[in-house]
Enzyme design. Structure first.
Site, mmCIF file in Angstrom:
data_model
loop_
_atom_site.group_PDB
_atom_site.id
_atom_site.type_symbol
_atom_site.label_atom_id
_atom_site.label_comp_id
_atom_site.label_asym_id
_atom_site.label_seq_id
_atom_site.Cartn_x
_atom_site.Cartn_y
_atom_site.Cartn_z
ATOM 1 N N CYS A 68 0.840 -1.205 0.000
ATOM 2 C CA CYS A 68 0.000 0.000 0.000
ATOM 3 C C CYS A 68 0.874 1.255 0.000
ATOM 4 O O CYS A 68 1.836 1.352 0.772
ATOM 5 C CB CYS A 68 -0.908 -0.004 1.225
ATOM 6 S SG CYS A 68 -2.014 1.420 1.274
ATOM 7 N N CYS A 75 0.616 -0.021 10.359
ATOM 8 C CA CYS A 75 0.114 -1.040 9.427
ATOM 9 C C CYS A 75 1.225 -1.851 8.768
ATOM 10 O O CYS A 75 2.151 -1.287 8.177
ATOM 11 C CB CYS A 75 -0.747 -0.370 8.361
ATOM 12 S SG CYS A 75 -1.460 -1.554 7.212
ATOM 13 N N CYS A 112 -16.835 -8.734 5.152
ATOM 14 C CA CYS A 112 -16.080 -7.509 4.887
ATOM 15 C C CYS A 112 -14.859 -7.841 4.032
ATOM 16 O O CYS A 112 -14.124 -8.776 4.359
ATOM 17 C CB CYS A 112 -15.634 -6.868 6.197
ATOM 18 S SG CYS A 112 -16.976 -6.689 7.386
ATOM 19 N N CYS A 143 -19.546 -5.465 3.147
ATOM 20 C CA CYS A 143 -18.784 -4.273 3.521
ATOM 21 C C CYS A 143 -17.458 -4.337 2.768
ATOM 22 O O CYS A 143 -16.899 -5.426 2.608
ATOM 23 C CB CYS A 143 -18.531 -4.267 5.030
ATOM 24 S SG CYS A 143 -17.546 -2.852 5.609
ATOM 25 N N ARG A 276 -18.216 -2.319 17.533
ATOM 26 C CA ARG A 276 -17.538 -3.606 17.324
ATOM 27 C C ARG A 276 -16.224 -3.662 18.085
ATOM 28 O O ARG A 276 -15.370 -2.792 17.943
ATOM 29 C CB ARG A 276 -17.281 -3.856 15.836
ATOM 30 C CG ARG A 276 -16.634 -5.230 15.594
ATOM 31 C CD ARG A 276 -16.417 -5.543 14.123
ATOM 32 N NE ARG A 276 -17.643 -5.418 13.390
ATOM 33 C CZ ARG A 276 -17.804 -4.613 12.332
ATOM 34 N NH1 ARG A 276 -16.816 -3.893 11.892
ATOM 35 N NH2 ARG A 276 -18.959 -4.542 11.726
HETATM 36 S S1 SF4 Z 1 -4.149 1.003 6.967
HETATM 37 FE FE1 SF4 Z 1 -2.552 -0.092 5.776
HETATM 38 S S2 SF4 Z 1 -3.653 -0.833 3.972
HETATM 39 FE FE2 SF4 Z 1 -4.950 0.756 4.893
HETATM 40 S S3 SF4 Z 1 -4.397 2.665 3.870
HETATM 41 FE FE3 SF4 Z 1 -3.083 2.530 5.695
HETATM 42 S S4 SF4 Z 1 -1.191 1.508 4.982
HETATM 43 FE FE4 SF4 Z 1 -2.766 1.159 3.413
#
Ligand code: SF4
Length: 337
Positions: A68, A75, A112, A143, A276
């Site tokens: 990402c 993350c 989801c 979702c 949740r």
């Molecule tokens: S939480 Fe992770 S997957 Fe979602 S936008 Fe942020 S870096 Fe990307």
């Protein structure tokens, strides 16, 4: 009259009234009530709006993992960090439907689907629309969480029959820039508005245990509760420890009682929303989860894996809910032991 008493008065006087003009001071006053008083208010709000002995069960699948471009500091899927996670391509529709069918058989009522994108490409959105359509055909709520959306993209998902769009605000406005720099909070709020305008229900919450203060957690609830309409689903996540991301050094698991207080405060402030208890349940004792359900949490994710992290085993969840006399989609979850 002090702030806590004023809030109490409002809550007992305005039964189940949905408000979207909360102040941080009011949230703090609620949060700081004596525990028994806080729980009583939360229970009242819960019982006025929901069956307190029923839990929603959702299942979460990562349909496109890792790589990402965003830099969310918590993350494992961000391409900015070395976490050892292997990026994958978008799953095909048949495999997604097979997984959804298994989740339904295991007791999930909502499915989801999450993709690690900044924003979906048109071709990929076509594929996701097909998935939404096919999963709805199984009789499940759908979702998706795909990153930022334009109004047109939100409209296309609505046409495909999407029920909910997940887009978390993550934390308070004050703490937000310490966690994410590749998009601003207003970007998120804009996407939420596009989703709402398209007629899709909103799933929006945040994460705790990233080194934020209690004020930030309450600031996050105020942000959510002051949206033009409350999110229909409010996920509260405990940060799952991940090596190699920036949050790692500052992170501190919250005191369990602080988590229960936060859930209760969320229940009172957004009394008509499903709250949740999301990521991080694998770290929680049965007793802590039971207190969170008493405080008004009424949804969980089921399944052994949540995106890239662990989740309690389905039979452990079924056993816990059975002992609590809580009904759900899980087999065996409706009998007291
Ligand atoms: S939480 Fe992770 S997957 Fe979602 S936008 Fe942020 S870096 Fe990307």
């Amino acid at each position: 009259m002090d702030a806590a008493a004023q809030v109490q008065g409002k809550e007992t006087g305005d039964r189940a009234q949905v408000r979207n003009h909360w102040s941080v001071e009011e949230a703090k006053a609620l949060y700081a009530l004596p525990f028994a008083d806080l729980m009583l208010q939360a229970q009242r709000a819960h019982r006025e709006n929901f069956d307190p002995n029923h839990l929603e069960t959702a299942s979460l699948l990562s349909i496109k993992t890792g790589g990402c471009p965003e830099d969310c500091g918590y993350c494992s899927q961000s391409a900015h960090y070395e976490t050892g996670l292997k990026a994958t391509r978008l799953m095909n529709c048949a495999d997604v439907v097979t997984t959804a069918r298994r989740a339904k058989d295991a007791g999930a009522t909502r499915f989801c689907m999450a993709a690690a994108w900044r924003t979906p490409k048109d071709r990929d959105l076509d594929s996701v629309c097909d998935m939404v359509n096919a999963v709805k055909g199984l009789g499940m709520e759908t979702c998706v969480t795909l990153g930022m959306l334009t109004p047109n993209q939100a409209a296309r998902l609505a046409e495909a029959g999407l029920d909910f769009y997940n887009h978390n605000v993550d934390t308070s406005p004050e703490f937000y820039s310490k966690i994410i720099t590749t998009r601003i909070l207003q970007d998120r709020i804009d996407t939420l508005a596009h989703v709402r305008d398209a007629g899709i229900k909103i799933c929006c919450g945040g994460i705790i245990g990233m080194g934020e203060h209690v004020e930030d957690r309450l600031g996050m609830l105020v942000l959510l509760a002051n949206l033009p309409s409350h999110p229909e689903s409010v996920p509260i996540n405990l940060w799952n420890r991940i090596d190699g991301v920036p949050v790692e050094d500052a992170a501190e698991p919250p005191d369990p009682i602080a988590l229960v207080r936060l859930v209760a405060t969320a229940r009172i402030m957004m009394s008509g929303s499903v709250v949740r208890l999301s990521a991080g349940r694998q770290y929680m004792t049965d007793e802590l989860q039971a207190l969170c359900f008493l405080a008004g949490a009424n949804s969980i994710f089921i399944g052994d894996v949540l995106l890239t992290t662990q989740n309690p085993k389905v039979n452990r969840d079924a056993d816990l809910l059975a002992r609590l006399g809580i009904t759900s989609g899980l087999a065996g979850g409706n009998q007291c032991a």
